[in-house]
Scaffold this active site. Structure first.
Site: not given
Ligand code: DX5
Ligand code: ZN
Length: 216
Positions: A9, A34, A38, A138, A143, A177, A200
């Site tokens: 991501s 990815h 948002m 998820m 968020g 994710d 991250s």
């Molecule tokens: C959350 C996102 C994820 C997120 C992943 O809202 O949809 O894609 O950024 O980041 P990590 O791996 O740090 O949880």
């Molecule tokens: Zn995501």
């Protein structure tokens, strides 16, 4: 069980250089990019739109998945498809017309993805399985990046696989994710994840290539 795909991501990347950052992730071995979109309504944060998606797809050769964390995805599908996102993923929670939305994505020329929050059941998949190219499970409440991985969601992966396979969705990929790291990658893989999305853990590391290798 084929090779797991790694989809970093770009949420935690330098947002002013997101296309270059995506290209660097491709060079470091990413299989997909990815893109977390948002809208400040479905989730509190506001990120990027289709123009940025387009700047990324212009730069990279690997598929881009636009994860639309927005409350009105139907307005955005054409723009993200025109931006050449290979996958457009909408949240099941935002619509009473999922079947129609998924058809809209394919008609616009992208592959159709559906995302489910941790608390959302997946029995609805039985009724849309042939229309699904990708299921995004998820493992955090969407968020923010960098949240704690919710392990209780793992059972949903095998359940979803069973439902998809039993109802004409055998070709759909399952992506996971949220808080994906080397501490849970193997479990996710054996539960049936085809794609691991990770923010991250990859972009916050000094060596993204090594981080992706660890996830594999
Ligand atoms: C959350 C996102 C994820 C997120 C992943 O809202 O949809 O894609 O950024 O980041 P990590 O791996 O740090 O949880
Ligand atoms: Zn995501």
């Amino acid at each position: 069980m084929g090779k797991v795909m790694i989809a970093p991501s770009v949420l935690g990347c330098d947002q002013g250089n997101i296309a270059e950052e995506a290209l660097a992730l491709q060079s470091a071995g990413a299989d997909m990019i990815h893109l977390d979109v948002m809208d400040g309504v479905f989730v509190p944060v506001l990120t990027v739109g289709a123009a940025i998606a387009e700047s990324i797809t212009r730069e990279v050769d690997i598929p881009v998945d636009a994860h639309l964390m927005v409350s009105k995805p139907s307005h955005l599908i054409k723009a993200f498809a025109d931006a050449r996102c290979s996958y457009i993923t909408v949240h099941a929670e935002v619509t009473s017309h999922l079947d129609r939305l998924l058809q809209q994505i394919r008609a616009a020329g992208s592959k159709a993805g559906v995302a489910v929050n941790p608390s959302t059941p997946v029995d609805f998949l039985r009724w849309v399985a042939p229309a699904v190219d990708l299921l995004l499970i998820m493992t955090v409440n969407p968020g923010y990046g960098g949240q704690k991985h919710l392990g209780y969601v793992h059972d949903k992966i095998s359940e979803a696989r069973r439902i998809l396979d039993g109802h004409g969705g055998g070709g759909a990929l399952i992506s996971v994710d949220g808080g994906v790291t080397d501490a849970n990658a193997e479990k996710l893989r054996s539960a049936g994840a085809d794609i691991l999305v990770s923010g991250s853990f990859i972009t916050g590391s000094d060596d993204p290539a090594a981080a992706m290798e660890k996830l594999r």
